[in-house]
Scaffold this active site. Structure first.
Site, PDB file in Angstrom:
ATOM      1  CG  HIS A 100      -0.389   0.268   2.558  1.00 36.61           C
ATOM      2  ND1 HIS A 100       0.007  -0.888   3.275  1.00 36.61           N
ATOM      3  CD2 HIS A 100       0.020   1.313   3.110  1.00 36.61           C
ATOM      4  CE1 HIS A 100       0.425  -0.282   4.571  1.00 36.61           C
ATOM      5  NE2 HIS A 100       0.536   0.926   4.333  1.00 36.61           N
ATOM      6  CG  ASP A 129      -0.005  -4.162   2.691  1.00 37.94           C
ATOM      7  OD1 ASP A 129       0.462  -3.675   1.714  1.00 37.94           O
ATOM      8  OD2 ASP A 129      -0.483  -3.578   3.519  1.00 37.94           O
ATOM      9  CB  SER A 213       3.071   1.644   5.957  1.00 40.59           C
ATOM     10  OG  SER A 213       2.056   1.419   6.583  1.00 40.59           O
TER      11      SER A 213
END
Length: 366
Positions: A100, A129, A213
């Protein structure tokens, strides 16, 4: 009372701009700090410092840029879509981050030691992911070879709740920021950006914010045990509940992407109807749309949905279990098959014309 929500920890453009002044001040302060005698510190403090100094060079800043085209002039303008973190996989320039973080990017770059390097997306597995980038130092006009320090891989199979962890990343664009905490829980099953459940995620109270992230979650020896991915928050900022993808998925998927450009998954050799279609039909399981020829599903005699000569729709087999594990949705089917490798033979339980049957199916590579 507002319901907390799961959010990914990618920094938006606005948050990054707001952090520029703070980042400059922090960099100036940290660069002028005197070297303290570690012997005067507590053992836990020394451990934290040693792990950070050893691991920080393996952590990078990932920038996601988009391109906007004016409909009247056809001129293109580059803009910042978001930022995140990543870590060095090997000395060949492969970088691992969250899918993402780079999703929808027109251009991706990686910042290492304040130097910006263009990168290309080698491949990704949205269902876990995970994405892999390849940096190109030559394209950036760097005469000197890029010296990379790969992260040290750990193991998530023997983790314990209460174990110390360290997170390094770029929250709000503040690169190589360290936060510490403990493992708060294990075995969290959470739906990710790929719209299927990521099983066994590691929950931590180490502060994880937008921009973290793709950064590493490390144990007290500096070994990678997970990749920071999302937070549970009412506001979008850290509330002490963060989640990391277990390193075992990274160990398996990253080499596949580097070698082939994609992740390899075990599959039956069929396509399926969406879960909402199955529910409207009053069924509970995964309805086969089509069985592909020369696959394990075809060889086992599984049936897809078809149309009779008179135009009547004949529903295919409804998968309800794999190897004794109940299957009620595509999410559960995917995760049941993901425990196996292509070539494995599994027992598939299914409903055909209301009767429960089973078949041995050799899994194909998807």
């Amino acid at each position: 009372m507002r319901t907390p929500r799961i959010v990914t920890a990618r920094t938006s453009r606005r948050a990054l701009v707001a952090a520029v002044v703070a980042a400059a001040a922090l960099s100036a302060t940290s660069s002028n700090a005197p070297a303290d005698d570690l012997g005067e510190l507590l053992p836990d403090e020394r451990n934290t410092i040693e792990v950070f100094e050893k691991s920080a060079p393996s952590v990078v800043f990932v920038v996601n840029r988009g391109v906007h085209r004016d409909l009247f002039t056809w001129r293109t303008t580059e803009y910042l879509r978001g930022t995140g973190s990543g870590f060095v996989w090997d000395r060949q320039g492969h970088i691992v981050t969250n899918y993402h973080v780079i999703e929808g990017a027109s251009q991706v770059s990686v910042v290492i030691d304040e130097q910006d390097y263009p990168a290309r997306v080698l491949g990704a597995e949205p269902k876990r992911d995970i994405a892999v980038l390849a940096i190109d130092a030559a394209a950036a006009g760097r005469a000197r070879p890029l010296r990379l320090r790969p992260v040290v891989l750990g193991d998530d199979r023997n983790l314990r709740v209460g174990q110390k962890v360290l997170a390094i990343g770029s929250p709000f664009g503040l690169d190589r920021t360290l936060t510490t905490g403990v493992i708060s829980a294990l075995g969290r099953d959470i739906v990710g950006v790929g719209r299927v459940t990521i099983p066994d995620m590691i929950q931590t109270d180490a502060s994880i914010n937008p921009g973290n992230s793709g950064g590493p979650l490390l144990d007290s020896r500096g070994r990678l045990i997970g990749m920071n991915t999302m937070i549970y928050s009412k506001t979008g900022s850290s509330a002490g509940i963060g989640f990391a993808v277990p390193v075992r998925f990274i160990r398996r998927i990253v080499p596949q992407i580097i070698e082939t450009g994609r992740a390899v998954s075990a599959a039956l050799g069929a396509s399926y109807f969406d879960d909402d279609v199955v529910r409207r039909l009053g069924l509970n399981g995964v309805l086969i749309r089509r069985v592909y020829p020369d696959t394990g599903a075809a060889q086992a005699g599984l049936r897809g949905t078809r149309q009779s000569r008179r135009g009547r729709i004949l529903l295919g087999d409804v998968i309800v279990g794999v190897e004794g594990q109940q299957v009620r949705s595509y999410d559960e089917l995917y995760n049941a098959l993901d425990r196996h490798q292509p070539g494995d033979v599994v027992t598939v339980h299914y409903l055909r014309d209301g009767r429960r049957e089973k078949a041995k199916v050799r899994l194909s590579a998807l």
